[in-house]
Motif scaffolding. Sequence first.
Motif, PDB file in Angstrom:
ATOM      1  N   ALA A  33       0.848  -1.197   0.000  1.00 51.40           N
ATOM      2  CA  ALA A  33       0.000   0.000   0.000  1.00 51.40           C
ATOM      3  C   ALA A  33       0.881   1.244   0.000  1.00 51.40           C
ATOM      4  N   ALA A 162      -9.863   1.780  -4.156  1.00 49.62           N
ATOM      5  CA  ALA A 162     -10.974   1.626  -3.211  1.00 49.62           C
ATOM      6  C   ALA A 162     -11.700   2.925  -2.922  1.00 49.62           C
ATOM      7  N   ARG A 170     -15.172  -3.109  -1.389  1.00 47.77           N
ATOM      8  CA  ARG A 170     -13.788  -3.079  -0.913  1.00 47.77           C
ATOM      9  C   ARG A 170     -13.394  -4.441  -0.359  1.00 47.77           C
ATOM     10  N   CYS A 174     -10.349  -6.812  -1.655  1.00 46.91           N
ATOM     11  CA  CYS A 174      -9.329  -7.446  -0.801  1.00 46.91           C
ATOM     12  C   CYS A 174      -9.218  -8.929  -1.113  1.00 46.91           C
ATOM     13  N   THR A 194      -3.528   4.670  -1.585  1.00 45.07           N
ATOM     14  CA  THR A 194      -4.710   4.979  -0.810  1.00 45.07           C
ATOM     15  C   THR A 194      -4.416   6.121   0.158  1.00 45.07           C
ATOM     16  N   ASP A 199     -10.245   0.197   5.331  1.00 41.93           N
ATOM     17  CA  ASP A 199     -10.947  -0.936   4.742  1.00 41.93           C
ATOM     18  C   ASP A 199     -10.037  -1.852   3.925  1.00 41.93           C
ATOM     19  N   MET A 200      -8.757  -1.490   3.788  1.00 44.80           N
ATOM     20  CA  MET A 200      -7.850  -2.276   2.962  1.00 44.80           C
ATOM     21  C   MET A 200      -6.732  -2.918   3.783  1.00 44.80           C
ATOM     22  N   THR A 204      -3.198  -5.732   2.968  1.00 44.05           N
ATOM     23  CA  THR A 204      -1.911  -5.040   2.927  1.00 44.05           C
ATOM     24  C   THR A 204      -0.839  -5.796   3.692  1.00 44.05           C
TER      25      THR A 204
END
Length: 295
Positions: A33, A162, A170, A174, A194, A199-200, A204
């Motif tokens: 990320a 996202a 989302r 993932c 991002t 939410d990710m 990650t």
Amino acid sequence: MNNAIEINSITKKYKDFTLGGVQAVVPCGFATALIGANGAGKTTLIDILCGVTGKTGGEAVYFGDMTDIDDDKLRNRIGYCSSANFFPHDWTLKKIADSMELGFDNFDRQRFAELCRRFKLGDPTEKKQKKLMKLSDGNKMRTYLAAVLARETELLVLDEPASSLDPLARDVLCDLFREYLSERDGERSVLFSTHNIADMEYATDHAIFMANGKVIEQGFVEDLKEKYILVHGDAENADKARPFMISFSGGRTGFEGIALAENAEMLRAYDTAVETPTLQQLSVGILRKAEEDEK
């Protein structure tokens, strides 16, 4: 091969903004990320890495030995997706599939149809289809993602994938990241940008933090969670604890912030609670520190 991309002192100079020199790695086999506030330079860096815009200096090395992003062989190994105007607005799902099939020999039309159904976009073989201009921002992003994920690539580079998706979409994204990485047993990688990691976090593995055109921190998430701690305390101890904090926010009843784990025992002496931060909490703390340093 240890790194999908090695970024060596890349710079880009604009009239009112300078990127760099960025020094970072995107490890092979993981999802990385690229985290930063709006205007941090994330999109500029991604555009340089994907050949959308030129750089002022520095170099990117892909897959251990490739440096020319204009090389068709290299481009074919990378799936790039922008968050805005990725396809003409008057195109339909069928038109997108037709163009991707012409442009890339590794595009799987059946896979595209499956992804469209998974994202609830409809069937790209139907006669009547909505044009992109008629879709919501979220459905446009789903369409872009379905197109790029339908290619047989080794590296995905996605700019804010996202940002316009609802929480359920989302979560699907993932899952798709995890599926993409697992299908080739460590030979695939993902880089996505991002400004809100909440939410990710599940998707990650590795993080690169950017602020004001520079990389301010990077590493595997589990390592970063060992390097930093989340600290809570009562307001009466705030002044004592603050010098040992990297980021700090406080009110009438208490305070909270991020500190280096090496200061944990010192902070516990001031009757604080020390916890492992989430990636979201860590992001806020690191980026807030960068913002304060610029003042």
